[in-house]
Write an enzyme that holds these catalytic residues in place. Structure first.
Site, PDB file in Angstrom:
ATOM      1  N   HIS A   1     -26.359 -39.185  25.142  1.00 17.09           N
ATOM      2  CA  HIS A   1     -27.278 -40.263  24.767  1.00 17.09           C
ATOM      3  C   HIS A   1     -28.565 -39.784  24.112  1.00 17.09           C
ATOM      4  O   HIS A   1     -29.407 -40.604  23.730  1.00 17.09           O
ATOM      5  CB  HIS A   1     -27.625 -41.095  26.005  1.00 17.09           C
ATOM      6  CG  HIS A   1     -26.436 -41.723  26.656  1.00 17.09           C
ATOM      7  ND1 HIS A   1     -25.732 -41.098  27.669  1.00 17.09           N
ATOM      8  CD2 HIS A   1     -25.798 -42.892  26.421  1.00 17.09           C
ATOM      9  CE1 HIS A   1     -24.735 -41.877  28.037  1.00 17.09           C
ATOM     10  NE2 HIS A   1     -24.750 -42.964  27.307  1.00 17.09           N
TER      11      HIS A   1
ATOM     12  N   GLY B   1     -40.227 -47.192  30.066  1.00 20.55           N
ATOM     13  CA  GLY B   1     -38.972 -47.915  29.902  1.00 20.55           C
ATOM     14  C   GLY B   1     -38.791 -48.391  28.473  1.00 20.55           C
ATOM     15  O   GLY B   1     -37.702 -48.313  27.902  1.00 20.55           O
TER      16      GLY B   1
ATOM     17  N   ARG C   1     -43.024 -48.268  23.463  1.00 17.84           N
ATOM     18  CA  ARG C   1     -44.164 -47.630  24.108  1.00 17.84           C
ATOM     19  C   ARG C   1     -44.093 -46.122  23.938  1.00 17.84           C
ATOM     20  O   ARG C   1     -45.117 -45.451  23.803  1.00 17.84           O
ATOM     21  CB  ARG C   1     -44.240 -47.998  25.588  1.00 17.84           C
ATOM     22  CG  ARG C   1     -45.529 -47.478  26.258  1.00 17.84           C
ATOM     23  CD  ARG C   1     -45.592 -47.805  27.738  1.00 17.84           C
ATOM     24  NE  ARG C   1     -45.639 -49.237  27.924  1.00 17.84           N
ATOM     25  CZ  ARG C   1     -45.110 -49.865  28.968  1.00 17.84           C
ATOM     26  NH1 ARG C   1     -44.464 -49.183  29.883  1.00 17.84           N
ATOM     27  NH2 ARG C   1     -45.201 -51.174  29.082  1.00 17.84           N
TER      28      ARG C   1
ATOM     29  N   ARG D   1     -29.156 -45.367  20.154  1.00 15.36           N
ATOM     30  CA  ARG D   1     -29.276 -46.660  20.825  1.00 15.36           C
ATOM     31  C   ARG D   1     -30.696 -47.221  20.762  1.00 15.36           C
ATOM     32  O   ARG D   1     -31.077 -48.077  21.563  1.00 15.36           O
ATOM     33  CB  ARG D   1     -28.818 -46.569  22.290  1.00 15.36           C
ATOM     34  CG  ARG D   1     -27.329 -46.287  22.459  1.00 15.36           C
ATOM     35  CD  ARG D   1     -26.969 -46.091  23.918  1.00 15.36           C
ATOM     36  NE  ARG D   1     -25.525 -45.899  24.060  1.00 15.36           N
ATOM     37  CZ  ARG D   1     -24.683 -46.810  24.499  1.00 15.36           C
ATOM     38  NH1 ARG D   1     -25.138 -48.009  24.860  1.00 15.36           N
ATOM     39  NH2 ARG D   1     -23.385 -46.546  24.601  1.00 15.36           N
TER      40      ARG D   1
ATOM     41  N   ARG E   1     -42.812 -41.058  35.052  1.00  9.50           N
ATOM     42  CA  ARG E   1     -42.636 -42.438  34.591  1.00  9.50           C
ATOM     43  C   ARG E   1     -44.008 -43.049  34.329  1.00  9.50           C
ATOM     44  O   ARG E   1     -44.931 -42.929  35.147  1.00  9.50           O
ATOM     45  CB  ARG E   1     -41.882 -43.248  35.641  1.00  9.50           C
ATOM     46  CG  ARG E   1     -41.941 -44.757  35.392  1.00  9.50           C
ATOM     47  CD  ARG E   1     -40.853 -45.515  36.096  1.00  9.50           C
ATOM     48  NE  ARG E   1     -41.157 -46.917  36.255  1.00  9.50           N
ATOM     49  CZ  ARG E   1     -41.283 -47.811  35.280  1.00  9.50           C
ATOM     50  NH1 ARG E   1     -41.140 -47.435  34.020  1.00  9.50           N
ATOM     51  NH2 ARG E   1     -41.561 -49.068  35.552  1.00  9.50           N
ATOM     52  N   VAL E   2     -44.152 -43.694  33.182  1.00 10.30           N
ATOM     53  CA  VAL E   2     -45.358 -44.441  32.842  1.00 10.30           C
ATOM     54  C   VAL E   2     -44.911 -45.857  32.486  1.00 10.30           C
ATOM     55  O   VAL E   2     -44.376 -46.110  31.421  1.00 10.30           O
ATOM     56  CB  VAL E   2     -46.142 -43.780  31.684  1.00 10.30           C
ATOM     57  CG1 VAL E   2     -46.917 -42.576  32.196  1.00 10.30           C
ATOM     58  CG2 VAL E   2     -45.232 -43.347  30.532  1.00 10.30           C
ATOM     59  N   GLY E   3     -45.099 -46.761  33.429  1.00 11.61           N
ATOM     60  CA  GLY E   3     -44.525 -48.085  33.225  1.00 11.61           C
ATOM     61  C   GLY E   3     -45.402 -49.203  33.745  1.00 11.61           C
ATOM     62  O   GLY E   3     -46.500 -48.989  34.269  1.00 11.61           O
ATOM     63  N   SER E   4     -44.898 -50.407  33.608  1.00  8.61           N
ATOM     64  CA  SER E   4     -45.606 -51.594  34.075  1.00  8.61           C
ATOM     65  C   SER E   4     -45.029 -52.031  35.417  1.00  8.61           C
ATOM     66  O   SER E   4     -43.915 -51.660  35.792  1.00  8.61           O
ATOM     67  CB  SER E   4     -45.496 -52.719  33.051  1.00  8.61           C
ATOM     68  OG  SER E   4     -44.133 -52.987  32.763  1.00  8.61           O
TER      69      SER E   4
ATOM     70  N   MET F   1     -38.894 -51.131  38.382  1.00  7.10           N
ATOM     71  CA  MET F   1     -37.433 -51.080  38.364  1.00  7.10           C
ATOM     72  C   MET F   1     -36.823 -49.684  38.228  1.00  7.10           C
ATOM     73  O   MET F   1     -35.608 -49.577  38.061  1.00  7.10           O
ATOM     74  CB  MET F   1     -36.894 -51.983  37.237  1.00  7.10           C
ATOM     75  CG  MET F   1     -37.296 -53.434  37.372  1.00  7.10           C
ATOM     76  SD  MET F   1     -36.544 -54.525  36.137  1.00  7.10           S
ATOM     77  CE  MET F   1     -34.846 -54.613  36.724  1.00  7.10           C
ATOM     78  N   GLU F   2     -37.626 -48.631  38.305  1.00  6.27           N
ATOM     79  CA  GLU F   2     -37.041 -47.305  38.070  1.00  6.27           C
ATOM     80  C   GLU F   2     -37.441 -46.193  39.038  1.00  6.27           C
ATOM     81  O   GLU F   2     -36.725 -45.202  39.172  1.00  6.27           O
ATOM     82  CB  GLU F   2     -37.385 -46.823  36.644  1.00  6.27           C
ATOM     83  CG  GLU F   2     -36.715 -47.573  35.519  1.00  6.27           C
ATOM     84  CD  GLU F   2     -37.479 -48.808  35.071  1.00  6.27           C
ATOM     85  OE1 GLU F   2     -36.850 -49.766  34.588  1.00  6.27           O
ATOM     86  OE2 GLU F   2     -38.711 -48.830  35.220  1.00  6.27           O
TER      87      GLU F   2
ATOM     88  N   SER G   1     -49.021 -55.252  35.166  1.00  5.23           N
ATOM     89  CA  SER G   1     -48.912 -56.126  33.991  1.00  5.23           C
ATOM     90  C   SER G   1     -48.869 -57.601  34.366  1.00  5.23           C
ATOM     91  O   SER G   1     -49.094 -58.467  33.520  1.00  5.23           O
ATOM     92  CB  SER G   1     -47.648 -55.777  33.202  1.00  5.23           C
ATOM     93  OG  SER G   1     -46.497 -55.965  34.018  1.00  5.23           O
ATOM     94  N   ASP G   2     -48.570 -57.880  35.644  1.00  3.03           N
ATOM     95  CA  ASP G   2     -48.550 -59.268  36.100  1.00  3.03           C
ATOM     96  C   ASP G   2     -48.707 -59.281  37.611  1.00  3.03           C
ATOM     97  O   ASP G   2     -48.586 -58.240  38.266  1.00  3.03           O
ATOM     98  CB  ASP G   2     -47.250 -59.969  35.684  1.00  3.03           C
ATOM     99  CG  ASP G   2     -46.021 -59.286  36.246  1.00  3.03           C
ATOM    100  OD1 ASP G   2     -45.499 -59.758  37.263  1.00  3.03           O
ATOM    101  OD2 ASP G   2     -45.585 -58.263  35.682  1.00  3.03           O
TER     102      ASP G   2
ATOM    103  N   ARG H   1     -48.532 -54.862  26.922  1.00  6.59           N
ATOM    104  CA  ARG H   1     -47.712 -53.934  27.710  1.00  6.59           C
ATOM    105  C   ARG H   1     -47.208 -52.787  26.850  1.00  6.59           C
ATOM    106  O   ARG H   1     -47.022 -51.668  27.333  1.00  6.59           O
ATOM    107  CB  ARG H   1     -46.532 -54.676  28.345  1.00  6.59           C
ATOM    108  CG  ARG H   1     -46.945 -55.660  29.422  1.00  6.59           C
ATOM    109  CD  ARG H   1     -45.768 -56.159  30.224  1.00  6.59           C
ATOM    110  NE  ARG H   1     -44.804 -56.905  29.445  1.00  6.59           N
ATOM    111  CZ  ARG H   1     -44.890 -58.204  29.204  1.00  6.59           C
ATOM    112  NH1 ARG H   1     -45.926 -58.900  29.660  1.00  6.59           N
ATOM    113  NH2 ARG H   1     -43.968 -58.836  28.493  1.00  6.59           N
TER     114      ARG H   1
END
Length: 232
Positions: free
Chosen positions: A4, A20, A24, A43, A87-90, A180-181, A203-204, A217
């Site tokens: 991948h 994710g 970003r 992908r 990981r850098v996420g919301s 989620m990760e 983010s919320d 985001r």
């Protein structure tokens, strides 16, 4: 090349930031890296390598959810010898005092996912952060006067739950926010003896029902990235 990721050996740094959202990843590379080079478009999951303050670093989009993230983490570790995954996420807040744009560093990640049930029958595995990366991130935030919160987060398999009030039970037990990760990331890092950390921006809020826009985001949350890069 892996299945991948289209990079050749040596094109990915030992430290990789993992948003994710692939857009970003593009924003991080173009905003923070010197001379970023795109090594993956398979992908649409963009990946870049560049330098930050003279240190080599990569960023790789992972998609949403533990199954998608684990594909990229597995290949980064086993095919490209990556040692540090950040990981850098919301995330969505579960607490009244965890507000929009607050930064949360996940010390541990509870989960509704069944990812570890087949490994640890009738037992509960507790996925936790790398202490070394956690301390580096926390110290950078302190040194640069960036407010952070740290604690347990929830990694869920469902974005839209049947019961919108189900978060309250998790909140009662101190869960700061939902994403989620992270639980999958911490588990695979432990399995292959590498370091992992999740740094999240709210983010919320499930408490107040406030939320940021998709553009915010994708292209803001810069303090979170600064902290992640501060671990180099």
């Amino acid at each position: 090349m892996s299945i991948h990721i289209a990079a050749q050996k040596g094109e990915i740094a030992e430290t990789v930031l993992l948003p994710g959202d692939p857009m970003r990843a593009k924003w991080i590379a173009e905003t923070f890296f010197d001379e970023p080079v795109c090594y993956n478009e398979v992908r649409g999951m963009l990946g870049y390598t560049g330098t930050y303050n003279g240190k080599r670093v990569s960023v790789q989009g992972t998609g949403m959810g533990i199954p998608s993230a684990l594909i990229y983490c597995h290949e980064l570790i086993n095919d490209y010898s990556v040692k540090n995954l950040i990981r850098v996420g919301s995330a969505g807040s579960y607490q009244k005092d965890v507000k929009l744009r607050d930064i949360v560093i996940a010390m541990a990640a509870s989960s509704t996912s069944g990812i570890n049930n087949s490994r640890f029958i009738n037992s509960d595995y507790s996925p936790t952060a790398s202490f070394e990366l956690f301390m580096k991130a926390a110290q950078y935030a302190i040194d640069h006067n960036i407010p952070i919160k740290a604690g347990n987060v929830l990694s869920t398999d469902e974005f839209y739950e049947d019961n919108p009030e189900s978060y309250k039970q998790w909140a009662e037990f101190g869960i700061l926010c939902v994403e989620m990760e992270a639980a999958g990331l911490y588990t695979i890092a432990a399995k292959f003896n590498v370091k992992a950390l999740a740094i999240l921006t709210i983010s919320d809020s499930l408490v107040t029902r406030e939320r940021t826009s998709s553009e915010e985001r994708e292209t803001t949350f810069s303090k979170m990235i600064e902290i992640a890069l501060g671990t180099l």
